[in-house]
Structure formats: structure tokens, C-alpha cells
Scaffold this motif. Structure first.
Motif, short mmCIF file in Angstrom:
data_model
loop_
_atom_site.label_atom_id
_atom_site.label_comp_id
_atom_site.label_asym_id
_atom_site.label_seq_id
_atom_site.Cartn_x
_atom_site.Cartn_y
_atom_site.Cartn_z
N ASN A 1 24.89 -7.57 -41.95
CA ASN A 1 24.88 -6.87 -43.23
C ASN A 1 26.09 -7.23 -44.08
O ASN A 1 25.98 -7.47 -45.28
CB ASN A 1 24.88 -5.36 -42.99
N ARG A 2 27.24 -7.28 -43.44
CA ARG A 2 28.48 -7.53 -44.18
C ARG A 2 28.56 -8.97 -44.69
O ARG A 2 29.30 -9.24 -45.63
CB ARG A 2 29.69 -7.22 -43.29
N LEU A 3 27.80 -9.87 -44.06
CA LEU A 3 27.78 -11.26 -44.53
C LEU A 3 26.66 -11.50 -45.55
O LEU A 3 26.33 -12.63 -45.87
CB LEU A 3 27.61 -12.21 -43.34
N GLY A 4 26.06 -10.40 -46.03
CA GLY A 4 25.06 -10.53 -47.09
C GLY A 4 23.69 -10.94 -46.62
O GLY A 4 22.91 -11.53 -47.38
N LEU A 5 23.36 -10.63 -45.35
CA LEU A 5 22.05 -11.01 -44.81
C LEU A 5 21.11 -9.82 -44.67
O LEU A 5 20.15 -9.87 -43.91
CB LEU A 5 22.24 -11.67 -43.43
N GLY A 6 21.39 -8.75 -45.40
CA GLY A 6 20.59 -7.54 -45.30
C GLY A 6 19.14 -7.70 -45.72
O GLY A 6 18.30 -6.88 -45.38
N HIS A 7 18.84 -8.77 -46.46
CA HIS A 7 17.46 -8.98 -46.93
C HIS A 7 16.56 -9.61 -45.89
O HIS A 7 15.33 -9.62 -46.05
CB HIS A 7 17.48 -9.89 -48.17
N LEU A 8 17.11 -10.14 -44.81
CA LEU A 8 16.31 -10.81 -43.79
C LEU A 8 15.66 -9.80 -42.85
O LEU A 8 16.16 -8.70 -42.67
CB LEU A 8 17.19 -11.76 -42.96
N ILE A 9 14.54 -10.21 -42.24
CA ILE A 9 13.93 -9.41 -41.18
C ILE A 9 14.03 -10.19 -39.87
O ILE A 9 14.07 -11.43 -39.88
CB ILE A 9 12.46 -9.05 -41.48
N LEU A 10 14.10 -9.48 -38.75
CA LEU A 10 14.31 -10.14 -37.47
C LEU A 10 13.16 -11.07 -37.10
O LEU A 10 13.36 -12.07 -36.39
CB LEU A 10 14.48 -9.10 -36.36
N GLY B 1 22.11 -21.98 -46.39
CA GLY B 1 23.22 -21.02 -46.48
C GLY B 1 23.00 -19.81 -45.60
O GLY B 1 23.91 -19.34 -44.92
N ASP B 2 21.76 -19.28 -45.61
CA ASP B 2 21.45 -18.12 -44.77
C ASP B 2 21.56 -18.46 -43.29
O ASP B 2 22.05 -17.67 -42.49
CB ASP B 2 20.04 -17.61 -45.08
N LEU B 3 21.09 -19.65 -42.92
CA LEU B 3 21.15 -20.07 -41.52
C LEU B 3 22.60 -20.22 -41.07
O LEU B 3 22.97 -19.81 -39.97
CB LEU B 3 20.40 -21.39 -41.34
N GLN B 4 23.43 -20.78 -41.96
CA GLN B 4 24.84 -20.94 -41.64
C GLN B 4 25.52 -19.59 -41.43
O GLN B 4 26.27 -19.38 -40.46
CB GLN B 4 25.52 -21.70 -42.79
N ARG B 5 25.24 -18.64 -42.32
CA ARG B 5 25.87 -17.33 -42.20
C ARG B 5 25.32 -16.53 -41.01
O ARG B 5 26.04 -15.73 -40.41
CB ARG B 5 25.68 -16.53 -43.49
N LEU B 6 24.05 -16.75 -40.69
CA LEU B 6 23.46 -16.08 -39.53
C LEU B 6 24.16 -16.52 -38.25
O LEU B 6 24.49 -15.71 -37.38
CB LEU B 6 21.96 -16.38 -39.46
N ARG B 7 24.38 -17.81 -38.13
CA ARG B 7 25.11 -18.32 -36.97
C ARG B 7 26.56 -17.84 -36.98
O ARG B 7 27.13 -17.56 -35.94
CB ARG B 7 25.05 -19.86 -36.96
N PHE C 1 2.72 -13.58 -60.09
CA PHE C 1 2.99 -13.87 -58.68
C PHE C 1 2.49 -12.75 -57.78
O PHE C 1 2.60 -11.56 -58.11
CB PHE C 1 4.50 -14.05 -58.45
N GLN C 2 1.95 -13.13 -56.63
CA GLN C 2 1.47 -12.18 -55.63
C GLN C 2 2.04 -12.53 -54.25
O GLN C 2 1.34 -12.45 -53.25
CB GLN C 2 -0.06 -12.20 -55.57
N VAL C 3 3.28 -12.92 -54.21
CA VAL C 3 3.87 -13.35 -52.94
C VAL C 3 5.33 -12.89 -52.85
O VAL C 3 6.09 -12.99 -53.81
CB VAL C 3 3.78 -14.89 -52.78
N ARG C 4 5.67 -12.32 -51.72
CA ARG C 4 7.03 -11.90 -51.39
C ARG C 4 7.66 -11.15 -52.56
O ARG C 4 7.02 -10.30 -53.18
CB ARG C 4 7.86 -13.11 -50.95
N ASN C 5 8.92 -11.48 -52.89
CA ASN C 5 9.60 -10.72 -53.94
C ASN C 5 9.58 -11.43 -55.29
O ASN C 5 10.45 -11.20 -56.13
CB ASN C 5 11.05 -10.41 -53.53
N GLY D 1 18.02 -14.21 -51.04
CA GLY D 1 16.88 -13.33 -50.81
C GLY D 1 16.12 -12.90 -52.05
O GLY D 1 15.22 -12.08 -51.95
N VAL D 2 16.46 -13.47 -53.22
CA VAL D 2 15.75 -13.05 -54.43
C VAL D 2 14.47 -13.85 -54.67
O VAL D 2 13.71 -13.55 -55.58
CB VAL D 2 16.66 -13.15 -55.68
N GLY D 3 14.25 -14.92 -53.89
CA GLY D 3 13.00 -15.65 -54.00
C GLY D 3 13.11 -17.08 -54.49
O GLY D 3 12.09 -17.71 -54.79
N LYS D 4 14.31 -17.64 -54.56
CA LYS D 4 14.48 -19.01 -55.06
C LYS D 4 13.74 -20.02 -54.19
O LYS D 4 12.93 -20.81 -54.68
CB LYS D 4 15.98 -19.36 -55.13
#
Length: 828
Positions: free
Chosen positions: A365-374, A384-390, A534-538, A559-562
Motif C-alpha cells: 500500500n505504501r509503495l502505491g500498489l493499492g490498486h492491484l488485486i492478488l 514499474g508496478d512489477l518493480q515496486r511489487l518485488r 469503454f466497457q473494460v476495467r477502469n 492503475g488508472v488504465g494507461k
């Protein structure tokens, strides 16, 4: 010691440098691409820290194979003192596997599996009520009722789908006098000395002991109950009953009070989509179409949850394992610290697992990954998300006295996200750790206590510590690297372009300042495509217009959909218009028109689509930079025409490491030998026969200007221009790569060794050879990866030149240094 002191570092292009890095600090090394940052931080400091760890522990015996480790050479330096244990995270760890998820990469799924298996409440599949324990007398009564007058086998399960030889277990039952053992469905006589039971320890084995084969009659009650008692004892509360080849399981600890359904003994592997619990239909991928996102095409059998519906239903505070994996991290953390915490109470065993889960989620959460699901596929994550997850898995335990070495942690982040990341790393430092990063982001640099600028140029022009700063007023020296500021550090600047290379052509359009930017474009082509409804994700509620022949930058928080827009809508649309991606292995046809409305002007042109993500798995170690630039064949032709080659009768095949005529037989043309390790990736050791040359001794005899082909492949692109200045075909193909700031990379460097930014620039270099770029589209994900201020200027100017020749660029990028080169900015 208060410092990590490096003396005489000479790895790669490092020029015998000395540097003192203060401990318990947030330290960053920055500089242009190829200036020596990674050579010092990763290839010297981290590599030596890892080598010392392995060398000073029992790891060589059990992991590295002892003798294998002794073959590995240490980095080139005179001395390193004050080096603590280190944890490293580089870009070159690549993308995640197809079965990996956010939960498996972070380790949170493993913790949940343990908790659910040990402390969860089991529910009946039919009645959806909690299963309860059943007494021995009730079990006996049920057996007599269900199998009255039928001949059954009473079986004790010893293990189910587990690896191992189980020698001790087999010997134990043999000594106890049992006669029948069933291994993976085959029955063996335990008391027959002539029969040897062979079990493959590497396979998943199921072993049962047949306690008795008896008819269920009241007069045999004592015998039957004795057999049941033994089966429950050896089966740890579980007994199997087999009748007419049908098997029935009874678990005395879990039985439905209404229908009598019994669950197997809970095992964490029942909650693993790569083990016992995986959905057979989708093989744990969650999607009914292989390679497609599970949330868009969920498998009808598992509904995208990846687990087999027949696995036990287990709940904790009303939530199943799958339900916890469909929360985003922010929501899941709130559930964990409230409802889930009530389930823990004062149980020490539960607290231990719970604390690990909550700490890991807090770190994410503190690394800004709160938008991901397990449950999200690791392969779908942005670099970038993969790097921060690791990174979150590295820092969640807050180890004291440890050195964390991180490669570009700010990749793809907004200003606010960078500040959030920097504050987390500062707290780690306060807890007693040392953090060394390789980074270029101005906001991140402003948070660092110590900055080192490597350079002044790339390759042979770099390899030195140009400047060191401890105060924020010196920050401008580290961002632009201009001559006036470098002169203060007593270093003369080096041009990023070669003297022999033609000067970089300037674009006709004037640069715009970042302040003049908005989401509108200054001058845009009439050709465009429009995505709406659009009818997909966010992406719901957005309308996006993409113009032809311009540079468009897409910006926004994680996580905004880019990436969803690029991969689920834009790319499929370009492919549908005739675009081809030469680098793609298997293009997945996404039915993008199901996700949005799509309109395009008639004069819209698409033929080539270049899309390279940092960390792409398409990079091959067998393919070199020289082959990517199409200079391998001219080089082989050149060496074949040499007088020595003519006398020896050597052909082009003799100068190929992929041919039996030319390659070194010991390493098969790789230049290295892979040493397999028990618990890690194979270790590469330089071939002791060819010393990394890849070719055999005969093919190394012919020389051009005193250099054999292996020498030439070790040249940087800049050095090779000096050697081949009169060979126009080779020189012209190399010059363009130098214009992209790639003059420091070697001709023979494997494509798998390039960073994401280098790979993207090399891809553009290859496309520049086309006489006409009309209809050429380039999608760049975080092109700032690995780029310093001057590097970005070079890339920006070249993109401008290419758009004037008809190319179109779409950039997913948050670095503001790119804004002056954009014709349009889309804020997500």
C-alpha cells in the motif's frame, strides 16, 4: 565502519575509481546511459556482496555446488571494505511467468494458503454449512449403514501427491506386518522379499496402506472397528473406503451434519493454482482463452478464480480464499486489520501468520500498489508496478544493517508516487538500513542524502565519478549535465554523439516549454482514431482520440488504465488496420470492439507497429546487437575475403558461432557455460576454452587491422566506427545507433543484457533505416527508463525527426522532460 569504501573499481568501463559511500543513508548514482552506474552499483558492489555471502556460508555446498562456485571470477577491484549483506533488485530480472500473480510474487498468497489450511472453517459443498467433527462410533455406524453386506477395502492414506522416496515409511509398515501397499494406484506385496518398490522421488506420489479387505457384517464388527481405528491412526484422522473401484473419504474432523459429506485433510496446496488446487479446465490461468487476461475472459468452470470448484470450501470471517484475492490491496488491508484481526484473537500461531500478511500488505500500500488485486496475472503488470511489487517483498521486514540495492524504482511513477516511494525508503534508512539506487528522476534525487554523478559521457567516455553532492542546491548539476556546470567539477564534458557521426538533425518544429502544455495539441494531423464508450476495467467514461503522425504522451498515476488502453484497445485496433509487429512472437487477437466503440478516418495509414516493453521476454542471449543492426553478415563477408581466410579456405560459416564449422565446441558458441543451481537461476561462467570468444581457434586466426572477429565483437559501437570508417555498409548502420546515445554498447552484446530503455532505442534505430516511415507506429512504455537528461533530449529530437518522415509515437510516460517534445498530452 561508517562507509562502504570501494578502491580501484575497474569492472567494464570503470576507470580504476575510488568511492566512499556512507552507510545508513539514501544514496543514488545517476548519469547518462552507459556512464558506469550499473557497473559500479550492481556489477561491483552487489556482485561482491553476494559472492562474500555465499563464500562465507554453507551455501556453496548446498546451493552453488561448491566446485561450480570456485570457477566464478570476482568483480575487478582492488578492495571493498565495510560491505554489509545486500539485497538487490535490477531491471534485468525480466517479466513475470504466465502463472505468477500479484499474490505469488509478493508472497502474500503463500501466507493466506497457510492460514486458510490451518485455521479456516470448512463448509459443505451441497449444504453450505460448517462441517463438524464426527466421533468414532458415529463413523463406524455410518460405515455399517452405507456398506452393509458389501466387501470393502479399508485404507489408510499416507501421503497424497507429494514428492519423496518415502523409504522410512515403507519400511515401517513392512515391520508392522501389513501386507499390501498401494503406490499411485498399483498394489504391492510388502512381505514379498523379491519385490522392490520403486518410487520416483521427483514425482508427485500418492501412497496408501491397505489395512483390511472385509465384508461388512455384524459378526465381524470387532475386526472392522479395529481396522478403522488403525486406518484413522495412520491416516491422521482420515480413512478411505473402496467399493467396486469407487473411493469414499471420511474425515473424522470434518463431516456435514446434514448430508454426511466429508472433506479431505486441508493442505495449503489446495489453494494453489499451480498445484493440487488448480482448475483443470484453464490449468490455473483463470482464462478460457490461453494467454488472455483472466478478468476479461474468465474460465466458466472457475469463474476466473484459477482454483478447481471441487476444492474444499474454506472461509475465514465469511470470506473464501478466492474472495480475498479479488479485493484490491487497499480494500484487502482494511479487511485484514478489522474483521480478519478478530479471527486471530490471542492465538500465537495465528498472530505469527497474520502479522506477516498485514506487514506485506502495508508495504504494498505504501509503495502505491493499492490498486492491484492478488489474483491479477504478474505478466499483465506494467514494468514499474512489477518493480515496486518485488521491492515491497524486499523491504516489508525492515531488516537492520542490510544494504538494499535498487535499479530505477521510480520507473513509470508520477511526482506524487515518487515522493511516496522516497519517504518509504527514508524510513527504511532510519531503521538502520542503507539504500543505494540507480535513478534519474529529479523528484527522487531531491530526497536523497548523497548523490553521485557518473560520467562524464558513456562507454569509454564514462566510468568516473564526476560529482558528489550532499546539498539540494547542487541538484542542477545532476539533472542537465551542461558544460558550464561540469567545469565546476574539473571534468571536461564529452559529446554523447561521435565526431564521425553526422550531427543530429534538428526538427523543424520549435520546442515548447512544459508550462505551455495542456491536453490539447498545437498542430495535429486530420487523420485520427477515436475510442469511446469503454466497457473494460477502469476506462469506463473516457473518450480518447489518437492522431496520426505526431508524438502523443499518455500520463497518469499507476492503475488508472494507461496500459489497459494500449494493450486492450489501441494495439488491437492498429493490428486490425493492417499493422504488423515484427518483434511479437504470437500476437493475441483481442476483440477490442467488445470493449469500446471505434471510429477511424479513411486516410489513416498503419503498416509497422513497434511495441517493446521494458523487461520483454522476447530478448535472446543468442542474438547480439550486431545482428540486430544487420552488420553480422557484412562482417563475416569482410573476414572471409581476408588473405588468411582465402589461404585457409574459410567460408562465412567459419565466422558464425551458430555453425559447427566456426563455433567453440566446448560452449557451443555461447561464450559461457551454464552451471545449474539447486535453488536459483543457472550461473554463467566464461568458457575456459574460447575465453568468451564463442569461436574456435581456427576461426580466430584471420585478422582485420590486427583484430580477429571476437575482438571486433568486443568493440563498442563508437570504437567500431574508427575501425570500419571506410566500410560504408557497416559504418552507416552503426552511426544511427550512436545518434540514439548507444555508442557505448558492444557489437557482440547479447540482447538479453540490454535494459528496457536501450532495447527501445535500438528498436527505433533499426526502423530508421526505412526510407519511408509513413504508417510506422511506435508504442513506447516508459521510454525514460535508464535515461538521464541529455539522453532524453537525444531521444526527443530523433522522435521529432521521425515524425516529420511520417512516423507516429505513443508514449506512456510521466517524466516531464519529455513534454517539450510532445504534440499532444493525454492525462488519465
Amino acid at each position: 565502519m561508517a562507509f562502504i569504501s570501494v578502491r580501484g573499481a575497474q569492472e567494464h568501463n570503470l576507470k580504476n575509481i575510488d568511492v566512499d559511500i556512507p552507510k545508513n543513508s539514501l544514496v543514488t548514482f545517476t548519469g547518462v546511459s552507459g556512464s558506469g552506474k550499473s557497473s559500479l552499483v550492481f556489477d561491483t558492489i552487489y556482485s561482491e556482496a553476494f559472492r562474500r555471502f555465499v563464500d562465507s556460508s554453507q551455501t556453496p555446498i548446498y546451493v552453488m555446488g561448491g566446485s561450480s562456485w570456485s570457477k566464478m571470477s570476482r568483480p575487478r577491484f582492488r578492495s571493498i571494505t565495510g560491505l554489509p549483506p545486500a539485497l538487490g533488485l535490477s531491471q534485468k530480472q525480466g517479466v513475470a511467468g504466465k502463472l505468477s500473480t500479484v499474490g505469488t510474487i509478493s508472497g502474500v498468497s503463500d501466507l493466506f494458503r497457510v492460514y486458510f489450511a490451518a485455521f479456516g472453517d470448512i463448509f459443505c459443498h451441497k449444504c453450505d454449512i460448517p462441517l463438524k467433527s464426527i466421533s468414532f462410533s458415529d463413523l463406524s455406524k455410518k460405515i455399517f449403514e452405507d456398506f452393509n453386506a458389501k466387501k470393502i477395502m479399508i485404507i489408510a492414506p499416507i501421503c497424497e501427491k507429494r514428492k519423496g522416496a518415502f523409504i522410512d515409511e515403507i519400511e515401517k509398515f513392512k515391520e508392522l506386518g501389513f501386507s499390501k501397499l498401494r503406490v499411485n494406484g498399483d498394489i504391492f506385496d510388502l512381505q514379498d522379499e523379491n519385490i522392490k518398490i520403486k518410487i520416483d522421488p521427483k514425482k508427485l506420489n500418492t501412497i496408501d496402506v491397505i489395512i483390511d479387505y472385509v465384508s461388512i457384517l455384524i459378526e465381524k464388527k470387532q475386526r472392522i472397528e479395529r481396522a478403522l481405528f488403525q486406518a484413522l491412526e495412520y491416516g491422521k484422522g482420515i480413512v478411505k473406503i473402496e467399493y467396486l473401484s469407487k473411493e469414499f473419504k471420511f474425515n473424522t474432523k470434518s463431516n456435514c451434519p446434514q448430508c454426511g459429506e466429508s472433506a479431505p485433510k486441508l493442505d495449503p496446496r489446495y489453494f494453489s493454482h499451480s498445484s493440487l488446487g488448480k482448475c483443470i479446465k484453464c490449468e490455473g490461468e483463470g482464462s478460457f482463452k490461453k494467454g488472455y487476461p483472466a478478468d476479461l475472459f474468465p474460465c466458466k468452470q472457475c469463474h476466473g478464480g484459477r482454483l478447481d470448484p471441487s476444492t474444499p470450501i474454506v472461509r475465514v470471517k465469511g470470506k473464501t480464499f478466492i474472495e480475498t484475492h479479488l479485493y484490491n490491496i487497499k480494500e484487502l488491508y482494511q479487511f485484514i486489520i478489522s474483521d480478519f484481526k478478530e479471527h486471530v484473537q490471542n492465538d500465537k500461531s495465528k498472530i505469527k501468520v497474520y502479522s506477516e500478511i498485514s506487514r506485506a500488505l502495508l508495504s504494498m500500500n505504501r509503495l502505491g500498489l493499492g490498486h492491484l488485486i492478488l489474483n491479477r496475472s504478474g505478466a499483465s503488470l506494467s514494468p514499474g508496478d512489477l518493480q515496486r511489487l518485488r521491492l515491497s517483498t524486499m523491504i516489508s521486514n525492515k531488516l537492520t544493517g542490510v544494504l538494499y540495492i535498487i535499479d530505477e524504482p521510480c520507473q513509470g511513477l508520477t511526482k506524487q508516487e515518487v515522493k511516496q516511494l522516497a519517504s518509504v525508503l527514508q524510513e527504511i534508512v532510519k531503521d538502520g538500513a542503507t539504500v543505494i539506487s540507480v535513478e534519474h528522476h529529479p523528484v527522487f534525487l531531491s530526497f536523497c542524502e548523497i548523490l553521485f554523478l557518473m560520467g562524464p559521457g558513456a562507454g569509454v567516455h564514462g566510468g568516473q565519478v564526476v560529482a558528489k553532492a550532499t546539498a539540494l542546491e547542487d541538484l542542477d548539476v545532476f539533472l542537465e549535465n551542461p558544460q558550464t556546470k561540469l567545469n565546476k567539477t574539473k571534468f571536461a564534458p564529452q559529446s554523447l554523439l561521435l565526431e564521425k557521426a553526422p550531427k543530429l538533425p534538428k526538427a523543424n518544429s520549435k520546442k515548447k516549454s512544459p508550462e505551455s502544455f495542456s491536453t490539447k495539441t498545437s498542430v495535429l494531423s486530420k487523420s485520427s482514431m477515436l475510442f469511446s464508450d469503454f466497457q473494460v476495467r477502469n476506462l469506463i467514461g473516457k473518450t480518447i482520440q489518437i492522431n496520426h503522425g505526431v508524438i502523443t504522451i499518455i500520463r497518469g498515476a499507476s492503475g488508472v488504465g494507461k496500459s489497459s488502453f494500449i494493450e486492450l484497445c489501441l494495439l488491437p485496433a492498429l493490428y486490425s488496420l493492417g499493422g504488423k509487429n515484427p518483434d511479437a512472437e504470437d500476437e493475441i487477437e483481442i476483440p477490442f470492439k467488445e470493449f469500446c466503440k471505434f471510429n477511424v478516418t479513411n486516410d489513416f495509414e498503419v503498416n509497422v507497429v513497434g511495441y517493446v516493453k521494458p523487461g520483454s521476454v522476447t530478448r535472446s542471449s543468442r542474438r547480439s546487437v550486431a545482428s540486430a543492426l544487420d552488420v553480422i553478415k557484412p562482417l563475416r563477408e569482410l573476414f572471409t575475403k581476408l588473405p588468411t581466410s582465402q589461404v585457409m579456405g574459410l567460408t562465412e560459416s567459419h565466422f558464425s558461432w551458430n555453425s559447427k564449422l566456426g563455433r567453440c565446441d566446448h560452449c557451443e558458441g555461447k561464450g559461457y557455460i551454464e552451471l545449474p543451481q539447486r535453488y536459483s537461476e543457472p550461473v554463467r561462467v566464461e568458457c575456459e576454452v574460447c575465453i568468451g570468444a564463442k569461436l574456435n581457434s581456427r576461426s580466430l586466426l584471420p585478422r582485420f587491422k590486427g583484430y580477429n572477429l571476437a575482438d571486433v565483437m568486443n568493440f563498442t559501437l563508437e570504437q567500431s566506427l574508427d575501425i570500419f570508417e571506410n566500410h560504408k555498409i557497416i559504418a552507416n548502420r552503426i552511426i544511427r545507433a550512436c545518434q540514439f546515445g548507444l555508442g557505448y554498447i558492444q557489437l557482440g552484446q547479447g540482447m538479453d543484457s540490454l535494459s528496457g530503455g536501450e532495447l527501445q532505442r535500438l528498436n527505433l534505430t533499426i526502423e530508421l533505416k526505412r526510407s519511408n516511415l509513413d504508417g510506422a507506429w511506435f508504442i513506447l512504455t516508459h521510454p525514460s527508463t535508464g535515461l538521464h537528461g541529455p539522453d532524453i533530449s537525444i531521444l526527443g529530437e530523433l522522435m521529432k525527426v521521425m515524425t516529420e518522415r511520417g512516423a507516429t509515437f505513443i508514449l506512456i510516460e510521466n517524466r516531464e522532460e519529455f513534454l517539450p517534445f510532445a504534440d499532444k498530452v493525454i492525462e488519465f
